[in-house]
Design an enzyme around this catalytic site. Structure first.
Site, short mmCIF file in Angstrom:
data_model
loop_
_atom_site.label_atom_id
_atom_site.label_comp_id
_atom_site.label_asym_id
_atom_site.label_seq_id
_atom_site.Cartn_x
_atom_site.Cartn_y
_atom_site.Cartn_z
N LYS A 246 0.84 -1.20 0.00
CA LYS A 246 0.00 0.00 0.00
C LYS A 246 0.88 1.24 0.00
O LYS A 246 1.90 1.28 0.68
CB LYS A 246 -0.91 -0.04 1.24
CG LYS A 246 -1.98 1.04 1.29
CD LYS A 246 -2.85 0.86 2.53
CE LYS A 246 -3.89 1.94 2.68
NZ LYS A 246 -4.71 1.75 3.89
N SER B 49 -9.60 1.94 3.24
CA SER B 49 -8.74 2.65 2.31
C SER B 49 -7.74 1.76 1.58
O SER B 49 -7.13 2.20 0.61
CB SER B 49 -7.98 3.74 3.06
OG SER B 49 -7.10 3.16 3.99
N SER C 200 -9.64 -0.37 7.46
CA SER C 200 -9.13 -0.18 6.10
C SER C 200 -8.50 -1.41 5.45
O SER C 200 -8.21 -1.38 4.26
CB SER C 200 -8.13 0.98 6.08
OG SER C 200 -8.83 2.20 6.05
#
Lengths: 507, 91
Positions: free
Chosen positions: A79, A154, A178
């Site tokens: 990420k 996210s 997330s």
């Protein structure tokens, strides 16, 4: 090779056995990414050149026998809020669009030490603030199950890229859900460990007391094996603990060093003697009935593996979202104060003085959602408001942790939906931010309490969208959630991938 | 409320356009109304606050040899130093 990509552990075994080279694996991975990316947009940066050169280096170490871990030679996506040395790390923000870290996050360094290949950086909500991956400065991304829907957020890019088969594994981060919520929306397994299991060093901070790095994969075993790689004590993060099991006696905690691997927990699929609680509050009328049915069916299935399952009352559920957003935004307002256009990040082109430079750089560099959260965070910390908001939220946080602690005196794990709905359509959520925040109802309390939790796919709704089952464990009891998740996976059988045709989906 | 938002934005070192201010007024208003459910909690410290333990290590100075690389990432640098506008006014 196609079949190998379905299981990272088998893929590594094939590499270590000399059936396939690391370069061939990385090339196959890159060609998958090239094929899917135009529709998906799961990556902000694909590092083809770097990955191929890492592949050569790893091949040497694997061939010589120096590198023999269970995930050696496996490509992984990271990420884009986790620092990677020499590879742009943007947080999906204009603020850091050109930022290149000069060090690796501890979790990334551990991936490299385990012989894994960082293939690229995945899309997210700007600074991980969102539940849909729609606030990324680098563009909206799609859910591979239905391109008109969001992947969740996210960690949307990490979850969707695993779901779409672009990469076998990914690292995500989880401050309020997330990792787990996009895992549920994308039909993959996502694990948020206990606060302290994985070092946060090199994770660009959103809300430090609730930020976690965790693992995303197609199966529970792969998630566990990846957690074995990244977990552990770290002198660069004083909250990162020795891998341990804690037991509580009175008010004191005792640590026992635990030398068993997380992977080994997944081979124990007999749940005899295990007690599982399902909090009624998480199956209220606000939950989509199909999600509720799928979770109850999963709970029922676990009784076949020998577990005892019962419903119970978990107090303080109503206060969790309010407490979470107050604390997260307060911490964000402090953490993001470092972006001032001086040492790194965006600097405005014109200004009169230092103050204007800082203000303009920040106002141009941050997107709308980030600015709103900084504003809320600054507001609740202001003199005169602090007692009413921040202190009350801290109190709620303690009471939530206490409610969970009491529940864990009776149950080994807690079972809930991961999210009250399946993936919404693109554009639906941003129109009403408060409604979007309320969608985090099933995950935020777990972050406030710092507990480990995993999301496992537990069915599809009538539109063919994946539903997630959340299994929450006590502090440092990742072994128990992995054991229950594996048992459930064994009963459920192979889960569909979005590449399967509609006819192959179970009814 | 608008005045409070303007003051809060100033403290946060953010400029808001008129449109953003209007949006912030609505959003912050709704959030604060929602968060108000916490006000019914009793004031004061919780008696069951978890015990936290400080973790210390030796404070050792280490040269990572990265100064040049770090400064190269700055928006503006000169002679291996960060460049900022004048901090003190001439008044």
């Amino acid at each position: 090779m196609e079949k190998l990509f379905q299981d990272a552990l088998a893929l590594s075994a094939a590499v270590r056995g000399g059936e396939v080279s690391v370069t061939e694996v990385v090339e196959a991975c890159l060609s998958r990414i090239e094929k899917s990316e135009p529709a998906l947009h799961g990556f902000i940066t694909v590092d083809a050149e770097g990955a191929l050169s890492q592949a050569k280096e790893m091949q040497k170490k694997i061939s010589s026998g120096e590198m023999r871990g269970p995930l050696a030679g496996v490509p992984i996506a990271v990420k884009d809020n986790i620092s990677t040395w020499g590879l742009r790390t943007t947080c999906a923000s204009r603020m850091l669009a050109d930022y290149v870290p000069v060090y690796d996050a501890t979790a990334v360094a551990k991936l490299r030490d385990a012989g894994m290949i960082v293939i690229g950086k995945t899309n997210l909500d700007e600074f991980a603030m969102g539940s849909t991956t729609e606030t990324s400065f680098f563009g909206v991304m799609k859910n591979p199950w239905d391109l008109s829907r969001v992947p969740g957020g996210s960690s949307g890019g990490s979850c969707a890229s695993v779901a779409a088969g672009e990469v076998p594994l990914a690292l995500g981060t989880d401050t309020g859900g997330s990792i787990r919520q996009p895992s549920a929306f994308c039909g993959v397994v996502g694990l948020k460990p206990t606060y302290g299991t994985v070092s946060r060093s090199g994770l660009i901070a959103y809300a430090s007391s609730m930020d976690h790095i965790g693992t995303i994969a197609g199966s529970v075993r792969e998630c566990a094996a990846l957690l074995d790689v990244i977990a552990g004590k770290d002198e660069k993060d004083s909250t990162a603990a020795e891998r341990c099991k804690q037991s509580k006696q009175g008010n004191a905690y005792t640590d026992h060093t635990d030398n068993t691997t997380f992977l080994s927990s997944t081979s124990q699929t007999d749940l005899q003697g295990m007690k599982i609680g399902v909090p009624q509050q998480y199956l209220s009328t606000d939950v989509n009935p199909q999600v509720k049915d799928a979770v109850l069916a999963a709970a029922g299935a676990l009784t076949y593996a020998g577990a005892e399952v019962e419903m119970f009352d978990l107090p303080m559920t109503d206060e969790a979202i309010a407490a979470y957003y107050v604390i997260a935004c307060a911490e964000a307002s402090a953490n993001l104060a470092r972006f001032d256009g001086v040492k790194y990040g965006h600097r405005a082109a014109s200004y009169q003085d230092l103050h204007e430079m800082v203000r303009r750089s920040r106002s141009e560099g941050f997107g709308a959602e980030v600015k709103q959260r900084i504003l809320l965070g600054t507001y609740v910390l202001r003199a005169g408001f602090y007692e009413d908001y921040y202190l009350k939220a801290q109190l709620a946080k303690e009471q939530i942790a206490k409610a969970f602690a009491e529940a864990f005196e009776r149950y080994d794990v807690i079972l809930t939906p991961t999210a009250p709905t399946t993936a919404p359509k693109l554009g639906e959520s941003l129109a009403d931010p408060l409604a979007m925040y309320l969608g985090d109802v099933d995950t935020v309390a777990v972050n406030l309490a710092g507990l480990p939790a995993i999301s496992v796919p537990c069915g599809l709704d009538s539109q063919g969208l994946p539903i997630g089952l959340q299994i929450i464990g006590n502090h440092f009891r990742e072994d128990q959630i992995l054991r229950v998740a594996s048992a459930y996976e064994a009963i459920r059988g192979e889960f569909m991938s979005p590449c399967d045709t509609a006819e192959e989906r179970p009814s | 409320m608008r005045e409070e938002i303007i003051e809060t934005a100033r403290l946060a070192q953010l400029d808001f356009t008129e449109d953003e201010l209007t949006q912030a007024e609505v959003q912050l208003g709704r959030m604060l109304a929602y968060v108000n459910r916490l006000s019914k909690l009793p004031a004061g410290e919780s008696e069951d606050a978890p015990a936290h333990v400080n973790v210390f290590r030796e404070d050792v100075v280490r040269d990572e040899g990265l100064a040049t690389e770090i400064i190269a990432g700055a928006p503006e640098a000169r002679e291996n130093q960060f460049v900022v506008p004048k901090t003190f006014a001439n008044e």
